[in-house]
Structure formats: structure tokens, C-alpha cells
Motif scaffolding. Structure first.
Motif, PDB file in Angstrom:
ATOM      1  N   UNK A 154      -1.435 -44.261  19.640  1.00  0.00           N
ATOM      2  CA  UNK A 154      -2.692 -44.917  19.952  1.00  0.00           C
ATOM      3  C   UNK A 154      -2.466 -45.864  21.110  1.00  0.00           C
ATOM      4  N   UNK A 189      -4.842 -47.948  24.288  1.00  0.00           N
ATOM      5  CA  UNK A 189      -6.037 -48.781  24.345  1.00  0.00           C
ATOM      6  C   UNK A 189      -7.276 -47.941  24.071  1.00  0.00           C
ATOM      7  N   UNK A 193       2.710 -45.044  11.257  1.00  0.00           N
ATOM      8  CA  UNK A 193       3.503 -45.704  10.218  1.00  0.00           C
ATOM      9  C   UNK A 193       5.001 -45.442  10.431  1.00  0.00           C
ATOM     10  N   UNK A 222       6.527 -44.833  13.204  1.00  0.00           N
ATOM     11  CA  UNK A 222       7.020 -45.636  14.328  1.00  0.00           C
ATOM     12  C   UNK A 222       7.132 -47.095  13.927  1.00  0.00           C
ATOM     13  N   UNK A 269      10.151 -49.942  14.044  1.00  0.00           N
ATOM     14  CA  UNK A 269      10.004 -51.237  14.696  1.00  0.00           C
ATOM     15  C   UNK A 269      10.299 -52.409  13.760  1.00  0.00           C
ATOM     16  N   UNK A 296       2.608 -55.405   4.974  1.00  0.00           N
ATOM     17  CA  UNK A 296       1.243 -55.120   5.401  1.00  0.00           C
ATOM     18  C   UNK A 296       0.625 -54.205   4.340  1.00  0.00           C
ATOM     19  N   UNK A 328       5.377 -55.630  15.228  1.00  0.00           N
ATOM     20  CA  UNK A 328       6.040 -54.379  15.623  1.00  0.00           C
ATOM     21  C   UNK A 328       6.247 -54.425  17.129  1.00  0.00           C
ATOM     22  N   UNK A 332       5.344 -51.568  19.794  1.00  0.00           N
ATOM     23  CA  UNK A 332       4.038 -50.918  19.729  1.00  0.00           C
ATOM     24  C   UNK A 332       2.984 -51.810  20.395  1.00  0.00           C
ATOM     25  N   UNK A 333       1.863 -51.206  20.730  1.00  0.00           N
ATOM     26  CA  UNK A 333       0.834 -51.991  21.405  1.00  0.00           C
ATOM     27  C   UNK A 333       0.171 -52.937  20.410  1.00  0.00           C
ATOM     28  N   UNK A 338      -2.877 -53.227  19.813  1.00  0.00           N
ATOM     29  CA  UNK A 338      -3.897 -52.500  19.067  1.00  0.00           C
ATOM     30  C   UNK A 338      -3.274 -51.764  17.881  1.00  0.00           C
ATOM     31  N   UNK A 339      -2.139 -51.135  18.149  1.00  0.00           N
ATOM     32  CA  UNK A 339      -1.451 -50.414  17.066  1.00  0.00           C
ATOM     33  C   UNK A 339      -1.005 -51.370  15.980  1.00  0.00           C
ATOM     34  N   UNK A 364      -3.996 -52.130  13.997  1.00  0.00           N
ATOM     35  CA  UNK A 364      -4.542 -50.938  13.341  1.00  0.00           C
ATOM     36  C   UNK A 364      -3.744 -50.574  12.095  1.00  0.00           C
ATOM     37  N   UNK A 365      -2.453 -50.832  12.122  1.00  0.00           N
ATOM     38  CA  UNK A 365      -1.623 -50.498  10.961  1.00  0.00           C
ATOM     39  C   UNK A 365      -2.166 -51.183   9.714  1.00  0.00           C
ATOM     40  N   UNK A 366      -2.521 -52.456   9.856  1.00  0.00           N
ATOM     41  CA  UNK A 366      -3.077 -53.177   8.716  1.00  0.00           C
ATOM     42  C   UNK A 366      -4.434 -52.591   8.321  1.00  0.00           C
ATOM     43  N   UNK A 390      -9.942 -48.497  14.453  1.00  0.00           N
ATOM     44  CA  UNK A 390      -9.587 -48.896  15.815  1.00  0.00           C
ATOM     45  C   UNK A 390     -10.608 -49.860  16.379  1.00  0.00           C
ATOM     46  N   UNK A 448      -4.822 -55.700  24.654  1.00  0.00           N
ATOM     47  CA  UNK A 448      -4.717 -54.705  23.582  1.00  0.00           C
ATOM     48  C   UNK A 448      -3.669 -53.630  23.816  1.00  0.00           C
ATOM     49  N   UNK A 449      -3.460 -53.250  25.085  1.00  0.00           N
ATOM     50  CA  UNK A 449      -2.572 -52.113  25.342  1.00  0.00           C
ATOM     51  C   UNK A 449      -1.155 -52.534  25.688  1.00  0.00           C
TER      52      UNK A 449
END
Lengths: 312, 365, 454, 261
Positions: free
Chosen positions: B13, B15, B210, B212, B216, B224, D102, D105-106, D108-109, D112-114, D137, D153-154
């Protein structure tokens, strides 16, 4: 009793080679944080250097030249390769050293062939040693009469063992002692041990860690040199020796606790003895070393004597 | 080739639409990547002879491609470096061989049996090895695989044929259709295409995110509300199944089981292929597999006796100077020709020597 | 369509495409193989051979533990190619002879090489490459039974004749025998037949033997053959330990031998295993030891000069067998050895000899049959008797199992002082005639399979 | 357990009860018989000198550390033996002292995981689910805007400043829609301006009904946020009450003055 005694000797001698290789591995790992898969290749260089010097000059000369030569090889190896990988992932370190191990093996094959090169032992180490007990009569064979003899109370009659292997065990004990002395009682050792605990801090204190790092690899290589000198006449001189010893000696390091010198020695002895005592049962012998590794890692992940906090 | 268009999407994912490429871009590209991939793979028998290859090599590359693809799901996504993937490849191969020799020459029967075998192995090894991370995980997987190898040569030798491998297999067939030549190639290629599509889908779904995230920061993920253990196990089992499918295909293609399939050198070869190609990029490892197999089978004949020396040097060179593998090289060339691309390096994930990545909090335990 | 450029050699492409004609987008349909078919089979391997040359595959270990043997085989095979094309070598002595020294059936022989890596899987892959890509009509070489057996099955599937290199396990021409595989080398059973009586004669008929056996098929096969042969002479087998293939340290096993009351140590090892075990047995004083009032003896059933060299002085006096040795002085051996020495400067090994003879025998059979069509060539070789291949008497390729029978040499390691050169390591104790080692066909079960590949 | 049943019955407006929790690390008594209740929808601060056991207490609450004695009851259910991800799934979120995000990761990611965790539960394999324009998202980017990271975000989270990482972690926690939010020094390392923004944000979140437990050194933050304050010293509660009560408590002054300052 004789049986038990000989089996223990065989186990100690198998463990001796593993111990010397594992010591170098764990030393380099502990200080530099580098997993050196080329350590077996250093052993290969050692056996070929040793056999060449022993055949063309003399074994006594090899005794001095080979460890020194390997020390130089180690220093060059650190300066030329390893130091560029300190900041790289451990995976890269493993892979680049593994690649070098392949290269060394193939070059050795190219230069000397895949077949064994007979490694003649010096006269002072040839023949057998005789252990005899109370009331033993040693037959009047000249070879036996000339052989070194040792009285042990628990031996029934007499038994013979390869003298060179006893020397190998002795050499290993000496090498281990010298290494421990170096690390425990010298300034060099102090810095190395500090580096094993926290290399950033040592660097911060302004100590030229780079030179010490090179020395450490040199030292590890020199021990591999000693292992090659005394192991070559037993295990043979072929290019694939390094790869054969790599996995077991690496497992010895892990079982003992990565970075733990005493652990490496202890694990080597355990592995050696367990191989010797399962010799009659190939099914178990084939898996014993892995079984021990699995059990240790599952129940004591940092190894037998691994220190908490340093490599955890 | 589809390399460059595909690894672009590796970010998962990105932006929301607009910013820099981003989500829409990725999803527009997924079918494109898949189509390009499928065309390249399926047409291999047409173009590989131009490079001095041959049909059998194409089949080999495809089979190993499946193997390394699964390996990449574990290593590239989740960051777990298995030194024992040969256990699943070889395990499935032995089950397949056993079916062909003693039970049935039907490929479907063998396929099902081999996958059941792989599942059992993966669950058992995973339950134990997945308790540890970093190098300890690697060693554990290595130890399990080597135990299996040793067992195949000793305890199970009467069943496996020991060091000589398993011979005297019946010729595998699918209701009378023989599994040779292009038949097995297209079956394997179809499986690779399906495997690739699944891997792409996984990567671009929450599941992939998840995995990835496990690489991390597993503690953050656990806190979470995510069951990290199950995701790890799922990744491990999925990865093992790719290896299992490859093992099954290997024996179906060549009705013979070599002990080497279980040996650690096979696990090592998978690592080498992945690293040379580019870990975490899905196509990279497949390219790596192609390169290594091409080298072993075609270049070898040109170089002669010293081919392994040259391969070793190439390998050292790639690890030293191309940490991202061939895919990185392609990316560099792409950039040098003036294409601006987001520079996200897919380096080999660090294999933690530490037991856990948990931060200071964990030490309190 | 590059795939079909070479046309005739794309058998499996065609078969595969026929199966997939409906689904594949592009399928090469340019050639219909049947147009050339001859005789009973629809298609046979890479037959027919187009163009002015015919390609042989030299498939030997170049890496791994047997790389030196592989290198020697490759030398011999290249020499065989030269002799087929230009004359010389055993073409002067081989009977019956159809080769003229001007190639085979009017075609010059060219070759491709492949590395078996001393590994069955790699061996099969490299053989497959030769067959599929290089269009070989026959391949030859190898240095272990595992690689030999797996390639023999491939040969049968693909319809390509495989002339074995060094493979000594009974299985190769026993339970795993194949119509498309031929073995000139001897086997463990023949070693037992040759060695047993001589050991009993030399060491007495009531010895106690202890075996150390490499833990794989050949090792167990070897151990079983020696056990049978020596027990038939009245010996007693007191122990047998399986040692891992490729083990480097034998001390733990030798300790067991020391603890037993065995007075003969039999080392069922080959290659570096044999070098290590024999060296270490000597290091443990086995040669100086006495048990049951007699000197302890060491026996290495399968000898190889290359390996003996690796063991140095330790092979002195140690008994064993060998397929052939360069010190033989019959016309065939002399012709081969002098040609080899002239070319490379040193004498050939038994591995070189078997590869050389195999390659020439195949070419000769093609010439005799008048075709490269494999079923005809196979029939020509089957049951053929020939001489001038380096042995004192006539040899036979048995039709029923494709095992060649010829004289076998019982040898013992020479003392360093008795050697005339670094290659003069083995002293021939006895040349055991073919009649002694020629065992009945029902000794081992097995099916050769069809003349048509499948 | 008697205390559990008793605690649950005691006051149904309490979202969290800590009943007699003790924890030892070797010779150190980190927590000694801590009893604490947190009222629903309140902002509850825990203060105390360094080493008082505040972080340990939070760790016990989310199952990172298991208490030697006593229990934690969340929303009427005791948490003993419940695995951490299940505790979180029940509606607790935690901001750590060192920001846990994390890094590769971006942003946003990260958030988003949460969101996926909230939507899909602790585990799901559903490759058909699309990331594209999913509500998760959309919400993630809304949350990022809310915590003041809307423009990044990115970006890779690893490149953020420490303060931004803290904000990101807060965003991650918010995306899980917790009932109870545990914050370990949420403004540490922030400039006064940013601190104020964070205080506003936390107040705003409180208005949505989320209960918060905050550990804080900054008294400015504590007294402008907290409705109730618990003071810990050497693992024991020495004061508990409304801000004004605590401010005047002599024991608190002593703890602070006799302790560090």
C-alpha cells in the motif's frame, strides 16, 4: 573399562578439531559480529600449506610457518573483505564468506586435485601410544617396544591408540589455554573482550578497533592453522574438508553459545563424545549432532554458556 | 521483462491516489505484471534455445522458480531466513516418489499425498522453529532438515533407497497422459503462474502487509491486536507448500528422487538464487533461479572443469556489489536512463542475531 | 522456430506438442519424426544422425570428490574420440573390428562434456542437457553407482545408449539393469569371487574379519559379497559397522575394531573414504598389531590407483581387486597405455581404461551394425565376445544383463621401495580369469526392459 | 477470584480495575499491592518519580508483564492468562515510551495495520480483500491528518523525527478504536508548541468517549488534562484523587522533593 577409555579418547580427539575451529568462529563472531562461513576455507588453506611445507621442507618448519601464514591470511581477509561488510546485514556476511569458501575450495581443487595428498607425520609423532594396566605384558614387537607407554591403573592388560591423536588433544588444550590467557591477561584481550561486549563503546573511547579487528581474524585464522597442521594428517588433505567441517563446527558454536569461548570448547567435547559413543549405531550417530542442537536451542536459546544480553 | 513494472508495486500500500504513483497505480499494474509474467514463462521453450538452453532446462527453471517464489514469501516478506527449506522440497519429493513406486502412478494421487506430507512437516517444524527468530530460527530449520536427510539415509534407507536415491518409479501419468516433454513443462508453468498470482495477491492484501509488519516490528504488531504467531505460521506453511509443489513436480518431471533434494546444499542453493536475483521482489528470485540453473547446465559446458569457481566468483561479486540482486541492477539501469523511480531498496532483510526485536520493554520480562 | 532448427533431435518436443496441440499457442509441427523411423520403434532418441558429424556425450565428474577420476576419464574419452576418427590405440588390437579409423559410419565424432558433480541429480540433469540440447547419440562416463543407475534409467526413457564408466555395485547390472545401459566395469560380486580364495590362501582359512562399510548401496553390496566369499573359505565375520559416506574421522569406528578380536579389517570404502580409513587404520597400529597370535591384516576390496596414491605408503601390502591396471603387458593394454602416455605424459587409471574401452566398443558396434539406430547397436553388443581390449583373454558382453566379463586383477599395495614411479603403486598378485568370476545370470534378479525407449 | 467478582460488582462505571497487583524483579519490588480504578471516559494520569513503577504498571495492564499477585480487570473481565493480542482486541491500545512503529513501512501502512486489526480481528487470510480505496485506508489517512501527519502519508516511518514517531504511534492506536488508551509520556521530547497541540488532540479524543491513562512527567500536561491523578512512589500508591487534592498532598511533595528534585 578399556572400551570406555578408548571411546572417550576418540571422542575428545574428534572434539579437539571442532573445538579449534569453533573457537576461531566464535571469537570472530563475538568480537566482530561477523558469521564467517569461510572459516572452513581457512582450514583448507592451512592443510594445504601444512602438507606442502611438511613434504618439501620439514614438519617442524611448518609448525612455525603455517600458523603465522594463516595469521597473515586472516589479517588480509579482514582488511580486504570482511571490513566492508560490518555494516551490511548478517545475511550478506554469511553469503559473501560462503561464496569465498566455494572459491577457495575450487582453487584448491584446481591447483592440487580432488584426491587426497598423503600427509606424512614427523617421526616424533608417528606410531601408537600404549596404555597399560597392572601386570600387563606388552608383546615383544619392535614397534610396541619403541612406542611411548603410559601406566593407567584402570586398564586391563594394555591398549593402543594413535599417538598423533593424543598429541592433537594436547595441542588443543595448549591452544585453548594460550587463547584464554591472551584474552584474560593482556591489554589486547581486555580490549577484545570489551569489544565483544560493546564495540560501539570501545570505538567511542578512541581505541583503534580496526587494527584489533584484523588481529582477531588473524588469531582465529591462526588457530585454524594449528587445527590444519595437526588435523591434516588425520582427516586428510582434500579441497572439500572445509565444507565438511563447516556445519558441525558452526553448530558447536551455536550449542556452546555464540561468542562464548568456554561454551565452544564445552560443546565441542560434548559433540565429540556423543559421536564416539554412538559409533555402533549409525542411525543415531547421523542425527545426534542436530538433535543436540535442536534441544539446546529450544530450551536454552542462547546456548549452553552464552551470556545474556550480549548476543540476545 | 516484467521486472521493472512489478517490483515497483513492492511497496504494497502506498499513498492514496494522487501523491506518488500509489495504490491505484499498483492495482492497475497487478494484472499487467501477471500477464507479462505468464507470457514470458509460457513462451520459454521458444526463446530459451536462442540462449543455448533446451526444453529440460526450461522445466527445471520453472520448478525451481516455484520453490524460490515460496522462499521469498518467507524471507522477503516476513524476514525469516530458513536454512532448511530442502526439508519440504525433498520431503514432498520422497512422498511423491513413494507414491509412484508403491501406490499409484496417477499424478493427482501423488500431488495430494505430497501436499499432505508437506503440511505435516511444515506444521511440526514450524511449531518448533518459529518459536525462535533470527539466526536461531535459521539453525533450527537447518537442524531439522539435516535430521530428515540423515534419517532418509539411515533409518529410512530401506524405503528411500539410501544414498543412491529412489529409483524404479512408475512413469507418472494423468489418466494416461504421460508427464514428459512439454506436457510437464506447461503443467509446471501453469503452477508457477498460479503461484505467482497468489504471491502477488498475498503481497497486495492485508495479509501481506501483516507479514511485512512482522519483519519490521513484531511486538508492535502483537500490541496492535494481531496474532503474530498465526501470521508467522501461515507464512511458513504457505512457503513450505510452494517448496512441496516444486518437489512434487521435480519427481513427476524426472521419476527419480535424489538424496540431494533433502541436503542442506539444496537449501543453500535457494538462498543463493534468491540473493542473486533480489530478495523480496518475487520475480527477482525466479530470475536468480534461472541464472543459476543456466550457469550450472549451459555455461558449465562452455567453461569446463572450473565452472564452480567462476560461479563462486560471480556470487561473491553480486553479494558484494549488488546487494539488491539483479533486480537492483535493472533498477539502476532504469534510473540511469532517466526514469525516476521511487528508490525503495529491497535489500536482504537483516537476519537478526538477537533473539527478538522487542525493544527495551521486553527486557523487563 | 529455433527449437526445430536441428530438426531431428527434438523428439520430446514433438511428442509433447502432440499432446498439447490443442492448447499450446505455438507448437513446432514442422517435422514428423516417423518419416525417418526405422524398424520396430516409432522414435529412438536422437536417431537419425544428420550432417557430417556424430556427437558423443562425455559425462564425467569434474567437481566433487571424484573429480580426479573424472578428469582421467575425460582424457581417455578424448583419446578414444581421436582414435575413432584418426586410428590408433586399441584399434590395432581389438577383435572383431569394424572401425576403420575414419570416424563412425562415415561421420567424424565430436563430443560435448557435462559435469556429474558426483551427484545423481546433477548427473541426470547434465545427461539430459546432452540429449536434449546437444543431440548426443550416446553418452559415457561416470564414477559412482548412484549416478550410473539414475542415468541408466534416463537412457532407457530417452532412447540413448549409455556406456557406463566406473560403477561397481551389483545393482547396475542387477536389479537396476536397463536395456540401454552397458557396463564394462566389474562388480562387488566378482570382487568377492576373485578375492576370497586368494585371501584364504594368503592369510589362512580361519580368520576373524571385521568390516567397516560405507553406509550406502555399494558399501553394503561390497560388504555382503566379501562376507559371502570369505565365509565360503571358512572365515568368520565378527563385526560390521556402517560408516557415514564421506566421513573423515574413523577413530571411533577403529576403536570398536581394536576392542574386538578380529584379526582382519575389511574396509568397504572407496574414494576418499578409503584413503582416510586405510590411513587411519594404519595410524592406529593395525598393521603392527597381533591378535589370536597372528598379524592383523587390512583388506581394501576395491582398489583404485588414483586413490591408492592418496593413501601414500599406507597401502603397502594391502590386498584388493582392480578392473585393470596399466602395468598389464598384453597387446591391447600396451597399445592403450602407450597412446595415453604419449598424449598426456603419464599412464592411465582403471577409470580411464573402462571409459576408453566403452567408447570404442560402442563406436565399433555401430560400425558393425551399420547404423546408429539404438536397438540394432544394442543387439550387436549383446552377447558379443571380443579381445584386444587390454585383457589377456577374450571378454564377453553378456546379453541378459549387459555385464561385461573379463579377467580381474587381484593386487596389493607396493612398498615405497619397490615402486618404479609415482604411478607404480599396485603389484598384480594374480590375474583371475573370466571363468572364475563369470557368475550365473540368475544370481541377481532384474529386467532389462524393451528395445524401444520408454 | 473473590477480588475479581468483588471488583466487577463494585462500580460498573469503572472501565479498568487494578486489584492488589504486585510485581518483583529480582530483589526490586516494582509494584506493591497496587489498587486502582479508572473511570470510563475519563483522563487518568499516573505520575511519580523515575523508577516508581509507572511503566511497569502499564505493562501489566496490557499483559506484557505478568503480575506476581493480583489481577487486572478490564471492562468486567479479568485479563490474567489472556494473550496480549486478545487484550488489545478487547479495546486497549498502548503508546510506548520509546515509539514502537513499523519503520520500513509508510505512515499510511502503519496506521492501516491497526485498522485491519479492528476490522478483521486478530487473524485472517483473505487475499481477495482489496487495499484499494477500502474504508480502512480512507480512515487511516483521516487519522494521519488528525494527528498532524497528513502531509507525510507515503513516507517511510523510520525517517520521522522522534516527536512525529510518537504522533504516528498515537495514530496507530487511534485506528484500533480503543476503549482505553494507555499513553506512556506522549509528549516527551516535544517542543512546547507541539505539546500543546498534543494536549488538544488528547482532549479531543477524550470527547469521543475513549478512556485514557497517561503517564507523564510534564506537570503542565498532567494538570491541563487529567481528571484524576494517581501518584506512585517506589511501586506503591501514595496518593489518588482529583488534581487539586493531589496538588496539596504533603506526601506527594515529599516523594518528589525527597526523591529527585
Amino acid at each position: 573399562m578399556n572400551d570406555l577409555f578408548l571411546t572417550v579418547l576418540a571422542g575428545l580427539q574428534i572434539g579437539a578439531i571442532y573445538a579449534m575451529l569453533a573457537l576461531g568462529l566464535t571469537l570472530i563472531f563475538g568480537t566482530l559480529g561477523v558469521v564467517n562461513f569461510a572459516h572452513g576455507a581457512l582450514y583448507v588453506i592451512a592443510i594445504y600449506a601444512a602438507v606442502q611445507v611438511a613434504i618439501n621442507v620439514d614438519f617442524t618448519v611448518a609448525l612455525i610457518v603455517v600458523p603465522l601464514f594463516l595469521f597473515v591470511v586472516g589479517v588480509v581477509f579482514e582488511r580486504g573483505v570482511i571490513r566492508f561488510f560490518y555494516d551490511r546485514p548478517h545475511t550478506d556476511q554469511i553469503l559473501v564468506t560462503f561464496g569465498l569458501a566455494i572459491v577457495v575450495e575450487e582453487v584448491a581443487k584446481w591447483l592440487f586435485g580432488a584426491n587426497n595428498i598423503p600427509f606424512p607425520r614427523p617421526d616424533w609423532g608417528d606410531g601408537v601410544i600404549i596404555f597399560y594396566g597392572p601386570g600387563a605384558v606388552i608383546p615383544p614387537v619392535p614397534v610396541f617396544q619403541e612406542a611411548p607407554q603410559l601406566w593407567l591403573p584402570f586398564i586391563d592388560g594394555f591398549v593402543t591408540f594413535d599417538y598423533w591423536r593424543i598429541i592433537l588433544i594436547g595441542v588443543t588444550i595448549v591452544a585453548v589455554s594460550v587463547l584464554f590467557y591472551l584474552l584474560q591477561f593482556t591489554r589486547f584481550g581486555l580490549i577484545v573482550r570489551a569489544g565483544m561486549r560493546d564495540s560501539d563503546m570501545v570505538q567511542f573511547l578512541g581505541i583503534n578497533i580496526a587494527r584489533r579487528f584484523a588481529m582477531v581474524v588473524g588469531l582465529g585464522a591462526a588457530i585454524a592453522g594449528v587445527a590444519g597442521l595437526f588435523g591434516g594428517p588425520i582427516l586428510g588433505v582434500t579441497p572439500d574438508q572445509g565444507m565438511k567441517l563447516l556445519v558441525p563446527s558452526f553448530l558447536v558454536v551455536v550449542i556452546g553459545g555464540m561468542g562464548s569461548l568456554a561454551g565452544a570448547v564445552l560443546a565441542a567435547v560434548i559433540i565429540g563424545l556423543s559421536l564416539a559413543f554412538t559409533a555402533d549405531n549409525p542411525d543415531i550417530q547421523a542425527v545426534i549432532i542436530y538433535l543436540i542442537a535442536v534441544v539446546v536451542l529450544l530450551f536454552r536459546p542462547r546456548g549452553l554458556l552464552g551470556r545474556k544480553g550480549v548476543f540476545e | 521483462m516484467s521486472t521493472t513494472s512489478d517490483d515497483r508495486s513492492a511497496g504494497g500500500i502506498a499513498a492514496p491516489a494522487g501523491d506518488r504513483g500509489g495504490i491505484l497505480e499498483v492495482f492497475k499494474r497487478e494484472p499487467v505484471a501477471l500477464a507479462a509474467f505468464t507470457i514470458v514463462i509460457f513462451s520459454m521453450p521458444l526463446w530459451i534455445p536462442v540462449l543455448g538452453g533446451y526444453e529440460g532446462l526450461a522445466t527445471l527453471i520453472v520448478i525451481w522458480g516455484i520453490f524460490v517464489l515460496g522462499f521469498d514469501i518467507l524471507l522477503g516478506f516476513t524476514g525469516y531466513l530458513s536454512f532448511g527449506h530442502a526439508a519440504f522440497f525433498g520431503g514432498a519429493a520422497y512422498v511423491t516418489g513413494f507414491m509412484y513406486r508403491d501406490v499409484s502412478d496417477n499424478v493427482i494421487v501423488a500431488f495430494v499425498a505430497s501436499q499432505v506430507g508437506t503440511l505435516i512437516l511444515a506444521v511440526v517444524i514450524g511449531l518448533l522453529a518459529m518459536r525462535r527468530t533470527g539466526i536461531y530460527f535459521s539453525i533450527l530449520t537447518l537442524a531439522f532438515a539435516e535430521m530428515l536427510f540423515a534419517a532418509a539415509l539411515s533409518i529410512f534407507a530401506p524405503l528411500t533407497g539410501g544414498y543412491d536415491g529412489m529409483t524404479r518409479l512408475q512413469e507418472p501419468n494423468l489418466f494416461g497422459v504421460k508427464m514428459d516433454g512439454l506436457t510437464i513443462f506447461y503443467i509446471a508453468a501453469a503452477m508457477l503462474a498460479i503461484g505467482y498470482a497468489m504471491a502477488l495477491r498475498l503481497r497486495n492484501s492485508p495479509f501481506g502487509v501483516m507479514l511485512r509488519a512482522i519483519k519490521e516490528n513484531p511486538m508492535r504488531l502483537e500490541y496492535t491486536g494481531i496474532n503474530v504467531w498465526r501470521y508467522k505460521m501461515a507464512a511458513f506453511i504457505i512457503s513450505a507448500h510452494y517448496a512441496g509443489v516444486a518437489g512434487f513436480l521435480m519427481v513427476t518431471y524426472e521419476p527419480y528422487v535424489a538424496t540431494k533434494f533433502l541436503h542442506w546444499s539444496t537449501s543453500g542453493e535457494v538462498v543463493i538464487m534468491s540473493v542473486i536475483g533480489g530478495v523480496g521482489t518475487l520475480v527477482g528470485p525466479i530470475i536468480g533461479a534461472g541464472f543459476v540453473l543456466y550457469f550450472q547446465n549451459v555455461v558449465q559446458a562452455v567453461i569446463g572443469e572450473q565452472w564452480r569457481l567462476i560461479l563462486g566468483l560471480v556470487f561473491v561479486f553480486v553479494v558484494a556489489f549488488l546487494p539488491g540482486g539483479f533486480v537492483d541492477l535493472a533498477r539502476m539501469v532504469w534510473k540511469a536512463t532517466g526514469n525516476r523511480l521511487r528508490a525503495r531498496r529491497h535489500n536482504v532483510p537483516d537476519m537478526e542475531l538477537t533473539e527478538t526485536k522487542y525493544g527495551t520493554e521486553e527486557r523487563l520480562r | 522456430m529455433t527449437m526445430t532448427k536441428k530438426g531431428a533431435s527434438r523428439r520430446s518436443v514433438l511428442r509433447g506438442s502432440a499432446a498439447l496441440a490443442g492448447t499450446a499457442l505455438v507448437t513446432p509441427h514442422f517435422f514428423v519424426k516417423n518419416a525417418w523411423a526405422q524398424g520396430e520403434c516409432a522414435t529412438v532418441g536422437n536417431f537419425p544422425v544428420e550432417g557430417p558429424t556424430v556427437t558423443f556425450g562425455f559425462n564425467v565428474p569434474m567437481t566433487g570428490a571424484y573429480a580426479d577420476e573424472g578428469a582421467d576419464q575425460l582424457r581417455a574419452l578424448q583419446l578414444a574420440q581421436k582414435h575413432i576418427n584418426e586410428g590408433g590405440g586399441i584399434l590395432a588390437t581389438l577383435q572383431p573390428l569394424a572401425l576403420t579409423g575414419q570416424g563412425v559410419l562415415g561421420k567424424q565424432v565430436v563430443h560435448v562434456t557435462g559435469d556429474t558433480q558426483t551427484n545423481p541429480d546433477a548427473a541426470r540433469q547434465s545427461a539430459r542437457r546432452m540429449i536434449e540440447r546437444d543431440g548426443v547419440i550416446m553418452f559415457c562416463g561416470g564414477s559412482s553407482s548412484a549416478t550410473a543407475v539414475t542415468r541408466q534409467y534416463l537412457a532407457q526413457e530417452m532412447g540413448i545408449v549409455y556406456m557406463h564408466g566406473l560403477t561397481h555395485a551389483n545393482e547396475t547390472t542387477g536389479v537396476d539393469r536397463r536395456r540401454y545401459g552397458f557396463r564394462q566395469f566389474f562388480n562387488t560380486h566378482m570382487t568377492g569371487l576373485a578375492l576370497g580364495p586368494i585371501l584364504a590362501n594368503e592369510y589362512g582359512g580361519d580368520r576373524a574379519a571385521f568390516h567397516l562399510t560405507a553406509d550406502y548401496n555399494w558399501g553394503h553390496s561390497m560388504s555382503g559379497s566379501i562376507k559371502d566369499a570369505t565365509e565360503a573359505q571358512g572365515w568368520n565375520t565378527v563385526g560390521n559397522i556402517a560408516t557415514p559416506l564421506g566421513a573423515t574421522d574413523y577413530s571411533q569406528f577403529l576403536v570398536s575394531v581394536l576392542n574386538s578380536d578380529a584379526d582382519v579389517l575389511i574396509l568397504n570404502h572407496y574414494g576418499n573414504d578409503m584413503v582416510n580409513s586405510v590411513t587411519q587404520a594404519v595410524q592406529f597400529g593395525m598393521r603392527d598389531l597381533q591378535k589370536n597370535g597372528r598379524d592383523v591384516q587390512i583388506v581394501v576390496p576395491l582398489y583404485s590407483r588414483l586413490m591408492a596414491r592418496g593413501a601414500g605408503d599406507n597401502v603397502e601390502g594391502v590386498f584388493g581387486t582392480t578392473n585393470w591396471n596399466w602395468t598389464k603387458d598384453n597387446p591391447g593394454a600396451l597399445a592403450f597405455v602407450s597412446a595415453f602416455e604419449e598424449e598426456y605424459g603419464f599412464p592411465p587409471s582403471q577409470a580411464a581404461h573402462t571409459a576408453y574401452v566403452q567408447c570404442i566398443l560402442y563406436a565399433n558396434a555401430c560400425e558393425m551394425a551399420g547404423t546408429f539406430y539404438a536397438p540394432e547397436v544394442i543387439r550387436t553388443l549383446e552377447g558379443m565376445t571380443y579381445s584386444g581390449d587390454g585383457y589377456d583373454s577374450e571378454s564377453l558382453y553378456r546379453a541378459e544383463d549387459h555385464q561385461s566379463f573379463h579377467d580381474i586383477l587381484v593386487v596389493r599395495g607396493k612398498a615405497p621401495s619397490a615402486r618404479t614411479s609415482e604411478f607404480d603403486l599396485l603389484q598384480i598378485v594374480d590375474t583371475v580369469p573370466r571363468s572364475v568370476v563369470e557368475y550365473p545370470i540368475d544370481t541377481f534378479p532384474g529386467e532389462l526392459g524393451e528395445y524401444c525407449p520408454a | 477470584m473473590a477480588t475479581g467478582a468483588n471488583g466487577a460488582a463494585q462500580d460498573r462505571d469503572d472501565i479498568l480495575q487494578v486489584n492488589g497487583v504486585s510485581k518483583r524483579f529480582g530483589g526490586l519490588q516494582a509494584l506493591g499491592d497496587v489498587n486502582l480504578t479508572v473511570a470510563r471516559s475519563s483522563i487518568h494520569a499516573i505520575i511519580g518519580p523515575n523508577g516508581a513503577g509507572k511503566s511497569t504498571l502499564l505493562n501489566v495492564m496490557i499483559g506484557l508483564i505478568e503480575a506476581d499477585e493480583g489481577e487486572v480487570v478490564f471492562d468486567g473481565t479479568p485479563l490474567r492468562g489472556v494473550s496480549p493480542h486478545n487484550i488489545i482486541q478487547r479495546g486497549i491500545a498502548r503508546v510506548f515510551q520509546t515509539p514502537q512503529i513499523f519503520p520500513g513501512m509508510t505512515l499510511l501502512e502503519n496506521v492501516a495495520i491497526a485498522g485491519f486489526s479492528k476490522r478483521d480481528g486478530q487473524f485472517t487470510v483473505n487475499p481477495h480483500q482489496s487495499l484499494k480505496r477500502s474504508e480502512v485506508m480512507d480512515e487511516a489517512s483521516a487519522i494521519l491528518r488528525r494527528v498532524g501527519l497528513g502531509g507525510k502519508v507515503a513516507e517511510d516511518a523510520g525517517h520521522l523525527s522522534r516527536g512525529d514517531k510518537r504522533r504516528l504511534e498515537l495514530g496507530v492506536c487511534l485506528a484500533a478504536h480503543p476503549k482505553l488508551l494507555l499513553l506512556d509520556e506522549p509528549t516527551a521530547g516535544m517542543a512546547r508548541h507541539d505539546t500543546n497541540k498534543t494536549i488538544d488532540l488528547l482532549k479531543e479524543i477524550a470527547d469521543t468517549g475513549v478512556t485514557k491513562v497517561v503517564i507523564e512527567h510534564d506537570m503542565h500536561v498532567v494538570f491541563s488534562l487529567a481528571e484524576r491523578i494517581t501518584v506512585l512512589a517506589q511501586g506503591r500508591i501514595i496518593a489518588d484523587g482529583k488534581p487539586d487534592e493531589v496538588r496539596g498532598d504533603p506526601k506527594v511533595r515529599e516523594a518528589y522533593l525527597g526523591g529527585e528534585h
